[in-house]
Design a protein around this motif. Structure first.
Motif, PDB file in Angstrom:
ATOM      1  N   SER A  74       0.800  -1.225   0.000  1.00  0.00           N
ATOM      2  CA  SER A  74       0.000   0.000   0.000  1.00  0.00           C
ATOM      3  C   SER A  74       0.832   1.273   0.000  1.00  0.00           C
ATOM      4  O   SER A  74       0.296   2.371  -0.012  1.00  0.00           O
ATOM      5  CB  SER A  74      -0.937   0.001   1.210  1.00  0.00           C
ATOM      6  N   GLN A  75       2.184   1.127   0.038  1.00  0.00           N
ATOM      7  CA  GLN A  75       2.974   2.356   0.013  1.00  0.00           C
ATOM      8  C   GLN A  75       2.877   3.022  -1.351  1.00  0.00           C
ATOM      9  O   GLN A  75       2.926   2.352  -2.390  1.00  0.00           O
ATOM     10  CB  GLN A  75       4.428   2.022   0.344  1.00  0.00           C
ATOM     11  N   PHE A  76       2.712   4.316  -1.337  1.00  0.00           N
ATOM     12  CA  PHE A  76       2.585   5.032  -2.595  1.00  0.00           C
ATOM     13  C   PHE A  76       3.924   5.087  -3.330  1.00  0.00           C
ATOM     14  O   PHE A  76       4.974   5.139  -2.696  1.00  0.00           O
ATOM     15  CB  PHE A  76       2.096   6.451  -2.353  1.00  0.00           C
ATOM     16  N   PRO A  77       3.886   5.080  -4.654  1.00  0.00           N
ATOM     17  CA  PRO A  77       5.131   5.341  -5.392  1.00  0.00           C
ATOM     18  C   PRO A  77       5.544   6.804  -5.146  1.00  0.00           C
ATOM     19  O   PRO A  77       4.777   7.575  -4.585  1.00  0.00           O
ATOM     20  CB  PRO A  77       4.738   5.117  -6.847  1.00  0.00           C
ATOM     21  N   SER A  78       6.745   7.158  -5.582  1.00  0.00           N
ATOM     22  CA  SER A  78       7.210   8.528  -5.339  1.00  0.00           C
ATOM     23  C   SER A  78       6.277   9.515  -6.033  1.00  0.00           C
ATOM     24  O   SER A  78       5.564   9.173  -6.968  1.00  0.00           O
ATOM     25  CB  SER A  78       8.629   8.707  -5.887  1.00  0.00           C
ATOM     26  N   LYS A  79       6.295  10.748  -5.547  1.00  0.00           N
ATOM     27  CA  LYS A  79       5.404  11.769  -6.093  1.00  0.00           C
ATOM     28  C   LYS A  79       5.565  11.932  -7.596  1.00  0.00           C
ATOM     29  O   LYS A  79       4.586  12.037  -8.324  1.00  0.00           O
ATOM     30  CB  LYS A  79       5.688  13.108  -5.405  1.00  0.00           C
ATOM     31  N   VAL A  81       6.700   9.756  -9.821  1.00  0.00           N
ATOM     32  CA  VAL A  81       6.199   8.598 -10.566  1.00  0.00           C
ATOM     33  C   VAL A  81       4.682   8.648 -10.627  1.00  0.00           C
ATOM     34  O   VAL A  81       4.068   8.519 -11.696  1.00  0.00           O
ATOM     35  CB  VAL A  81       6.678   7.279  -9.901  1.00  0.00           C
ATOM     36  N   LEU A  82       4.062   8.853  -9.464  1.00  0.00           N
ATOM     37  CA  LEU A  82       2.600   8.883  -9.414  1.00  0.00           C
ATOM     38  C   LEU A  82       2.074   9.967 -10.341  1.00  0.00           C
ATOM     39  O   LEU A  82       1.148   9.753 -11.135  1.00  0.00           O
ATOM     40  CB  LEU A  82       2.149   9.157  -7.973  1.00  0.00           C
ATOM     41  N   ASN A  83       2.684  11.136 -10.267  1.00  0.00           N
ATOM     42  CA  ASN A  83       2.257  12.255 -11.078  1.00  0.00           C
ATOM     43  C   ASN A  83       2.407  11.924 -12.565  1.00  0.00           C
ATOM     44  O   ASN A  83       1.530  12.198 -13.375  1.00  0.00           O
ATOM     45  CB  ASN A  83       3.106  13.473 -10.714  1.00  0.00           C
ATOM     46  N   ASP A  84       3.536  11.294 -12.909  1.00  0.00           N
ATOM     47  CA  ASP A  84       3.788  10.949 -14.306  1.00  0.00           C
ATOM     48  C   ASP A  84       2.732   9.964 -14.808  1.00  0.00           C
ATOM     49  O   ASP A  84       2.163  10.138 -15.892  1.00  0.00           O
ATOM     50  CB  ASP A  84       5.202  10.358 -14.432  1.00  0.00           C
ATOM     51  N   ILE A  85       2.451   8.939 -13.989  1.00  0.00           N
ATOM     52  CA  ILE A  85       1.449   7.950 -14.406  1.00  0.00           C
ATOM     53  C   ILE A  85       0.077   8.598 -14.538  1.00  0.00           C
ATOM     54  O   ILE A  85      -0.619   8.450 -15.538  1.00  0.00           O
ATOM     55  CB  ILE A  85       1.385   6.780 -13.390  1.00  0.00           C
ATOM     56  N   ARG A  86      -0.303   9.386 -13.532  1.00  0.00           N
ATOM     57  CA  ARG A  86      -1.643   9.958 -13.538  1.00  0.00           C
ATOM     58  C   ARG A  86      -1.840  10.927 -14.703  1.00  0.00           C
ATOM     59  O   ARG A  86      -2.943  11.061 -15.219  1.00  0.00           O
ATOM     60  CB  ARG A  86      -1.897  10.697 -12.211  1.00  0.00           C
ATOM     61  N   THR A  87      -0.765  11.624 -15.091  1.00  0.00           N
ATOM     62  CA  THR A  87      -0.954  12.549 -16.206  1.00  0.00           C
ATOM     63  C   THR A  87      -0.886  11.838 -17.549  1.00  0.00           C
ATOM     64  O   THR A  87      -1.498  12.267 -18.506  1.00  0.00           O
ATOM     65  CB  THR A  87       0.085  13.693 -16.192  1.00  0.00           C
TER      66      THR A  87
END
Ligand SMILES: Nc1ncnc2c1ncn2[C@@H]1O[C@H](COP(=O)(O)OP(=O)(O)OP(=O)(O)O)[C@@H](O)[C@H]1O
Ligand SMILES: Nc1ncnc2c1ncn2[C@@H]1O[C@H](COP(=O)(O)OP(=O)(O)OP(=O)(O)O)[C@@H](O)[C@H]1O
Ligand SMILES: [Mg+2]
Ligand SMILES: [Mg+2]
Lengths: 270, 204, 214, 265, 270
Positions: A74-79, A81-87
C-alpha cells in the motif's frame, strides 16, 4: 498496435482485506492496442484497471506502466512517478464524476492549469477543440447537471483527453446511460481508437467490443478466464464458463432453465 | 434593549468564529488517519454534546474560575464556541465525507495532488452542503446566547429580564425581546435559505 | 471531596426529577407531535398554516425566553403557574414544536415509490400508513428521536431558573452555601453526561434493531 | 408555589397550613445549611416562629433575587424577605414594619484590592458587582463611569470578586462578613469600618418583608407586624441575631420604636 | 389474445401543470394480449401505464379499464372502483419498490391479507407457490435488501401476482439490473405471457419485445408514433422518427454522424 508494451501486468493479485478480488492475472497491453475487458459483475474488472493508474495498490505480482515499475503493497510510489502515471494515463468512470460545481469548460481546464501549469488562455483554447471533437462546444458554459448522461460522459472524455494521456482507461462508460444515448459515447471512443490511442475498456457492450477492440479479456471467478483477438474470443469462447457468460449477456431472453438457476445462484451471492 | 441587541450580536459573532475554527479542527481530527487524534475528537464531541449549554457556561465561568479567571464575555464565547464547535465539526465532517468518492478519484486520476483536490474539488462542493445546516446552527447559537444572562452579561435577554424585575411587566418585556430574536431567526432561516436555494439551483 | 459527599444525594434526586420530567414531556410531545404532523401533512390548509407558524415560533424563540414567558409573562395577564406546571407545559410545548418536524420529515422521507407500490397493490391509505410508511419512518426517525430526548433532558436545566428543584438548582444552592462552584457544577455536568450517554446508548440499540432489515 | 382559591392571605395560610416564602439565599439571613440541607438563618428562624403561631409550616421557594419580588407580587408565594423599600416595589408589594438596619459596604478582593477608600467617589470607572434586581443596582449605576456587573445571587457576586472579575461588590456588611467567615478561601474583605462605612452613605438601609399588595394581605400583615413587634421587644430577635453572630446592636437600632409600616426613611 | 378489450384508451391527454406529457393517445388492449411500449426517455411511457391503474389522473379523452370508465381530472374515482382496478391490475416498477422492512414472504402476503382478507395460512401457501414459480422459495424469509436486483424484481412480480390480477403493468422492469441478471426477470415475464396474462410492458429490450409482445407501441414527441404487430413495427418501421429511434437503440455503434447530432439535440433537452 505497435510492439511496444505500455502496460505489463504479471501474476497480479489484489485483495481487499481478506477477500481476493483477483489472483494471478497477467496481461500485456501494447501501444495503440484496444483491450476490452468483459465479465460478470464483481469479477474485478474495475479493480484491475484502477490498479493501472494506481487508484488501488496491489498485493502480489508485478505491474509496469509506461516504463514505471510499481511496487506492491500500500505504500505510494514517489510523487514524481505517481504524477507521471496519472498525467499520462487518463480515466473515464461509469458515473462520469464530473465536478458539479464547475462549468463544462472549467471541468476540462482545471487539471491542465493546476497540474501541468498550462497558461489559462492556452488551456481554454485546447479545451474548446476537445469539446468540439466530442460535439459539445456549444455547451462549454453549462453546468454538468444540466446535461444528459451521454453529454456528461463526453465531457468526461474531453476532460481526460485534456491531459494529453497516452493511455485511456474506461470503466463501463455507457452503463449508466439511457440506451438511446449510448451511441454518442461509443462513437467518441471509437474515434479515439481510430486515432491510435491505447485503450483499456471495461464494457458490457459486446457488439462494440467485437468491432472496436483488438483484444478481449474475459474475467470471472477472480481470474482471467479467456483472452485473445476479439472476434475469436467472443464468437468461439473455449471455456464453458465463458460460453455460459456470453450466452447470458448476448441473449438474455434465451436463457435456459439451467442457466437461470446458475444466474440465481450467482445473484444470491451478491 | 438596543444595547442588549448589540451585545447579543457581538457575542454571536465571536462565538461563531471560535466555533467555526475549532469545529474545522475537530472535523480534521475526526477525518485524520491518526487513531489518537480521531479518538480525542470523537470523545470531545460525545462529551460536550451531552452536557447542557447552560452547564457548560457555568463551568467556564465558575468552575474554571479557580484556575483561570475569564471575564464573563470571554467565558460565554469560550463555552458557546466549545459547544457549537461540536455541531460545526460534525457538519464539516459530514459535508466532506458527503462529497462523492468518485470526485476524489476523478481528481486523482487527473493527477491532482491531495491539497489541490481539497481546495478545488472537495471544499467548493462541501460548501453548499454545509450552508443549510450551518445557518440552522447559527440561529440556534443566537438563541443560546440568551443563556449568558445567567452569568450577568447584559445581552438582549438580560435587558428584558432585568427590565421586568424593575417595572414588573414581564410579558411586555419578554415579548419585546422575543420579537427581536424571532426577526433574527426569520432572517436566517427564511432569507438565507432562499438565497441558498437560488445558488444551488443555478448550478444543478 | 467533602463537598461531593455532601451534595451527591440532592443532585441525584434532582437528576431523577429531571429524568422523570424528560420522560413525561417526551411522551406527551410525541403524542401531540404525531397529531400535529398528521395535521400539517394532510390537514385543512388553515390547520397546516397554524401548525406551521406554531413550529416556527417554537423554533425561532430562545428556549429560556419561552419558559419565562410562560412562567413570568403569563402572570401579567393573571395566569399563575407553579414552577412544575410551567416547566412541564413549556417542555411539552417546546418538544411538540420539534417533534412535529421529526415526524413530518420521517413520514416524507419514506420513498415515494413505497406509497406508489402500496397504492398499486390496492392497499388503503390507513393500511399503507400503518404497515408500510410508519414502520419505515420510525426506523428513519430513530436517530432524530434519540437526540430529541437528549435535548429535552438538557432543557430541564433551565427549570431551576424558575425555581424548580432539579440538578442545577441543587448545584446552585450548594455553590451558594459552600462557595465551591467548581466542584458542584462539575457534578451537575457529570449527572447530565451520564444520563445523556445512557439515552444515546439506548437509542443506538433501538436503531440497530429497527434497521436490522437494511 | 401555592396559589390558593382563598382571597385572603391570612385565611389561606391558616387553611393550607403553609407559609411560602420566596427568597434567594442570602447568608446569614436565609440559606441552606450545607451539611443538613435544612433552611436556616435569621429570617428563617423568625418566620418559622410566625408560621407556627398561625398553625402553619414554613416552605421555602428559592430563586434568583430578581424573581422573588415578582413571585410575591404574583401571589405565587406569600412573602419575600429582606428587601429594601423602593417606589417601584411599592407598586406591587406592601411592606411590613421595618426590620434590620443594614449597612451596605464596599467589599474588595482581599489579595489585590483595586479600590482603596470606602467612598463612592473611589468607585468611579470601576467594575462593581451587584445582584440583579436589588436596590444596589441603582446605587451602582449612579456612580459615574462605573461598569455594573449584575449577578443573580449574592454568592455569585462574591465569587466574581474573589476571582478578580470585578473591583468591588456593593452588599450589606453582614453578608460579606458571614461569607468570609464560613468560606475562608473566599478572597474578599470589607473596605473601611463597619457599620456604615460608605461615604456618602447609601440611602434606604432598612430591610422589610414584602407581601402581595392590597386588601388581600391586610389581615396577614397586621398579624405579622404584631408578631415582629413582639419578638423585637421581648428579646427573641436579639437571641436569633446572636445565634448567627450578628452581634452589633446597630442591626436593631430603633427597631422596637419603629412604626408598624413603612415610614419613608 | 381474445376479442375482449380490457383497456381502452381513447384520445388521452396528460399534462403535469403546463407541460404536456402526451396528447391524443389511443390504444386498445385485449385480454391475453402482450403490449410492449418503447420509445425515447421522457416520451411519457411510464406516465401512460400509470394512468391505467390510476396512479396518475389524466386530463382529456377517455379511459376504460376492465369495464370501469375512469373520469378525467384529478378527482378520484369511487373507493370501490379504485379498489377494484388496483386489485385487478398489478404493477411492477423499475426500482422494484419492495417494502424493505418486510421479509420476502411478508411482502407477498401483505396485500392479499389486508385487502382481500385472505386467511393468513392460505395467503402464505399461495405466496410460496408464487415464489416457487419465480425460483425464490428458499429466500422467503430474507429481507429484500439482502438480495440481488434480479431477485428483488422477481419478488416484486410475485407480490403483484399474489393479488391474482387480470392485467399486469411492467415499467422497465429490467433497466436497473446488471446485464447478467436481466435474463432471470425476462424469463419470469415470458412465462406470464405464455400463461395468457394480459401484459402492458415498458421496456428497452427490443429483442425481448420482438419475441414476446403481440403488439409494439412506439411513443415519442408526446404521441404514439407507431403501433402494430411487434415484428412488423420493429423490423419495418414506417415513420422516419421510429426508424431513427430503433436504429440508435438496436445498433448504438453504427450511429452515423447525422444521427449523433440528432441524439445530442435530444439529450440537450432533458
Ligand atoms: N473498496 C473496496 N473495498 C472492499 N471490497 C471491494 C472494494 N471495491 C471492490 N470490492 C470488491 O471487489 C470485488 C470486485 O469488484 P469490482 O468493482 O472490481 O468488480 P467489477 O468486475 O468491476 O464488477 P461490476 O461489473 O459490478 O462493476 C467485488 O466483490 C467488490 O465487492
Ligand atoms: N410527477 C411529475 N411531475 C411533473 N412532471 C413529470 C412527473 N412525472 C413525469 N414527468 C414528466 O413527464 C414526462 C414523461 O415522463 P415519463 O416518466 O412518463 O417518461 P418515460 O417515457 O417513462 O421516460 P423514461 O424512459 O426516462 O422512464 C417527462 O418529461 C417528465 O419530466
Ligand atoms: Mg466495475
Ligand atoms: Mg419511465
Amino acid at each position: 498496435m505497435s510492439n511496444e508494451v505500455v502496460v505489463s501486468i504479471r501474476n497480479l493479485t489484489k485483495r481487499f482485506g481478506k477477500t481476493v478480488v483477483f489472483e494471478d492475472v497477467s496481461l500485456d497491453v501494447h501501444r495503440s492496442e484496444v483491450v476490452a475487458i468483459v465479465g460478470p459483475s464483481g469479477a474485478g474488472k474495475s479493480t484491475l484497471i484502477r490498479c493501472v493508474n494506481r487508484l488501488h495498490p496491489f498485493d502480489e505480482g508485478s505491474l509496469q506502466v509506461l516504463n514505471h515499475q510499481l511496487n506492491k503493497g500500500s505504500q505510494f510510489p514517489s510523487k514524481q512517478v505517481l504524477n507521471d502515471i496519472r498525467t499520462r494515463v487518463g480515466m473515464v468512470f461509469q458515473t462520469f464524476n464530473l465536478f458539479p460545481h464547475l462549468s463544462v469548460l472549467e471541468n476540462v481546464i482545471l487539471a491542465p492549469i493546476e497540474v501541468k501549469k498550462v497558461p489559462r488562455k492556452q488551456a481554454i483554447q485546447q479545451a474548446m477543440e476537445l469539446l468540439d471533437m466530442v460535439g459539445l462546444s456549444e455547451h462549454a458554459n453549462k453546468y454538468p447537471k444540466r446535461m444528459s448522461g451521454g453529454q456528461q460522459q463526453r465531457v468526461a472524455i474531453a476532460r481526460a483527453l485534456a491531459m494529453e494521456p497516452e493511455i485511456m482507461l474506461f470503466d463501463e462508460p455507457t452503463s449508466m446511460l439511457d440506451p438511446e444515448l449510448v451511441g454518442e459515447v461509443l462513437d467518441a471512443i471509437q474515434r479515439l481508437a481510430k486515432d491510435g490511442m491505447t485503450l483499456m475498456l471495461v464494457t458490457h457492450e459486446m457488439q462494440f467490443a467485437k468491432e472496436v477492440a483488438d483484444t478481449v479479456v474475459i474475467m470471472a471467478d477472480h481470474r482471467i478466464i479467456e483472452k485473445g483477438p476479439s472476434r475469436e474470443v467472443l464468437e468461439n469462447p473455449r471455456t464453458g464458463r465463458a460460453q455460459a457468460f456470453l450466452k447470458r449477456v448476448l441473449n438474455p431472453v434465451h436463457a435456459t432453465e439451467l442457466e437461470r438457476e446458475v444466474a440465481v445462484g450467482h445473484g444470491g451471492g451478491r | 434593549m438596543m444595547k442588549g441587541v448589540l451585545i447579543t450580536l457581538k457575542l454571536t459573532g465571536s462565538s461563531l468564529v471560535v466555533a467555526l475554527v475549532f469545529g474545522f479542527i475537530l472535523a480534521l481530527m475526526r477525518l485524520s488517519t491518526s487513531k489518537t487524534l480521531n479518538l480525542i475528537g470523537t470523545w470531545y464531541i460525545e462529551i460536550v454534546r451531552a452536557v447542557p449549554v447552560l452547564v457548560i457556561i457555568f463551568l467556564a465561568y465558575y468552575s474554571l474560575g479557580n484556575i483561570l479567571t475569564l471575564s464573563g464575555f470571554t467565558a460565554a464565547v469560550v463555552s458557546l464556541g466549545a459547544f457549537y464547535a461540536t455541531q460545526y465539526g460534525e457538519i464539516f465532517r459530514g459535508a466532506i465525507l458527503g462529497v462523492d468518492k468518485g470526485q476524489t478519484e476523478a481528481a486523482s486520476a487527473l493527477g491532482m495532488p491531495s491539497r489541490t483536490i481539497m481546495r478545488k474539488v472537495i471544499l467548493p462542493q462541501a460548501f453548499f452542503t454545509i450552508l443549510p445546516p450551518a445557518t440552522n446552527q447559527l440561529s440556534n447559537l443566537i438563541k443560546d446566547t440568551s443563556l449568558v444572562f445567567t452569568i450577568g452579561i447584559s445581552d438582549l435577554m438580560f435587558q428584558a429580564y432585568s427590565a421586568a424585575s424593575n417595572n414588573f411587566l414581564p410579558l411586555d418585556m419578554l415579548l419585546e425581546a422575543g420579537v427581536i430574536y424571532f426577526v433574527f431567526y426569520l432572517v436566517l432561516s427564511k432569507l438565507l435559505a432562499r438565497w441558498e436555494l437560488n445558488v444551488q439551483r443555478s448550478r444543478s | 471531596m467533602h463537598i461531593v459527599g455532601l451534595y451527591i444525594s440532592p443532585i441525584a434526586i434532582g437528576a431523577l426529577k429531571d429524568l422523570i420530567l424528560t420522560i413525561l414531556s417526551t411522551l406527551l410531545s410525541f403524542v401531540l407531535g404525531i397529531l400535529f404532523a398528521a395535521g400539517r401533512l394532510y390537514g385543512h390548509p388553515v390547520i397546516k398554516l397554524v401548525i406551521g407558524w406554531y413550529v416556527e415560533i417554537i423554533r425561532g424563540l430562545p428556549a429560556i425566553l419561552q419558559l419565562f414567558i410562560i412562567f413570568f409573562g403569563l402572570t401579567q395577564i393573571g395566569i399563575n403557574l407553579s414552577p412544575l406546571t410551567a416547566g412541564l407545559i413549556w417542555l411539552v410545548a417546546y418538544g411538540t414544536g420539534y417533534a412535529v418536524e421529526i415526524f413530518r420529515s420521517g413520514i416524507m422521507d419514506v420513498a415515494q415509490g413505497q406509497r406508489e407500490a402500496a397504492s398499486a397493490l390496492g392497499l388503503g391509505r390507513w393500511i399503507t400508513m400503518r404497515k408500510v410508511i410508519v414502520p419505515q419512518a420510525f426506523a428513519l426517525m430513530l436517530p432524530a428521536l434519540t437526540s430529541f430526548v437528549v435535548l429535552q433532558l438538557k432543557n430541564t436545566t433551565l427549570l431551576y431558573l424558575i425555581g424548580y428543584a432539579d440538578i442545577m438548582y441543587q448545584a446552585r444552592l450548594g455553590a451558594d452555601a459552600t462557595e465551591a462552584p467548581g466542584t458542584l457544577y462539575l457534578m451537575a455536568a457529570a449527572a447530565y453526561l451520564i444520563m445523556s450517554l445512557v439515552i444515546g446508548r439506548i437509542g443506538y440499540r433501538l436503531e440497530k434493531r429497527a434497521t436490522a432489515y437494511r | 408555589g401555592t396559589s390558593g382559591s382563598s382571597n385572603n392571605l391570612l385565611s389561606k395560610v391558616e387553611s393550607t397550613h403553609t407559609l411560602t416564602i420566596a427568597e434567594s439565599a442570602y447568608a446569614p439571613e436565609d440559606f441552606q445549611d450545607p451539611s443538613t440541607k435544612q433552611w436556616t438563618g435569621y429570617d428563617v428562624n423568625i418566620l418559622r416562629g410566625f408560621a407556627k403561631s398561625l398553625g402553619a409550616n414554613l416552605k421555602i421557594d428559592s430563586m434568583p433575587f430578581s424573581s422573588s419580588i415578582q413571585a410575591v407580587a404574583d401571589k405565587r408565594d406569600d412573602l419575600t424577605i429582606d428587601i429594601y423599600y423602593t417606589k417601584k416595589r411599592a407598586n406591587v408589594l406592601d411592606f411590613s414594619r421595618p426590620m434590620l438596619n443594614y449597612n451596605d459596604v464596599i467589599a474588595v478582593n482581599s489579595q489585590n484590592p483595586t479600590v482603596t477608600s470606602p467612598t463612592l467617589a473611589s468607585l468611579k470607572g470601576k467594575k462593581i458587582a451587584v445582584v440583579v434586581g436589588s436596590a444596589e443596582v441603582k446605587e451602582a449605576q449612579n456612580i459615574p463611569g462605573a461598569i455594573v456587573k449584575q449577578y443573580s445571587t449574592v454568592a455569585e457576586s462574591f465569587l466574581a470578586l474573589s476571582t478578580g472579575r470585578v473591583n468591588a461588590d456593593l452588599q450589606p456588611d453582614t453578608d460579606v462578613a458571614w461569607a468570609k467567615q464560613k468560606n475562608p478561601n473566599l478572597k474578599i474583605k470589607i473596605l473601611g469600618a463597619v457599620p456604615s462605612s460608605i461615604a456618602p452613605p447609601i440611602s434606604s438601609l432598612r430591610g422589610y418583608y414584602g407581601v402581595p399588595k392590597g386588601s388581600y394581605s391586610t389581615a396577614f400583615l397586621a398579624k405579622l407586624n404584631a408578631y415582629l413587634k413582639q419578638i423585637a421587644s421581648n428579646g427573641t430577635e436579639q437571641k436569633i441575631l446572636n445565634k448567627y453572630g450578628m452581634t452589633s446592636s446597630v442591626f436593631l437600632k430603633g427597631i422596637a420604636s419603629a412604626p408598624n409600616t413603612y415610614s419613608g426613611n
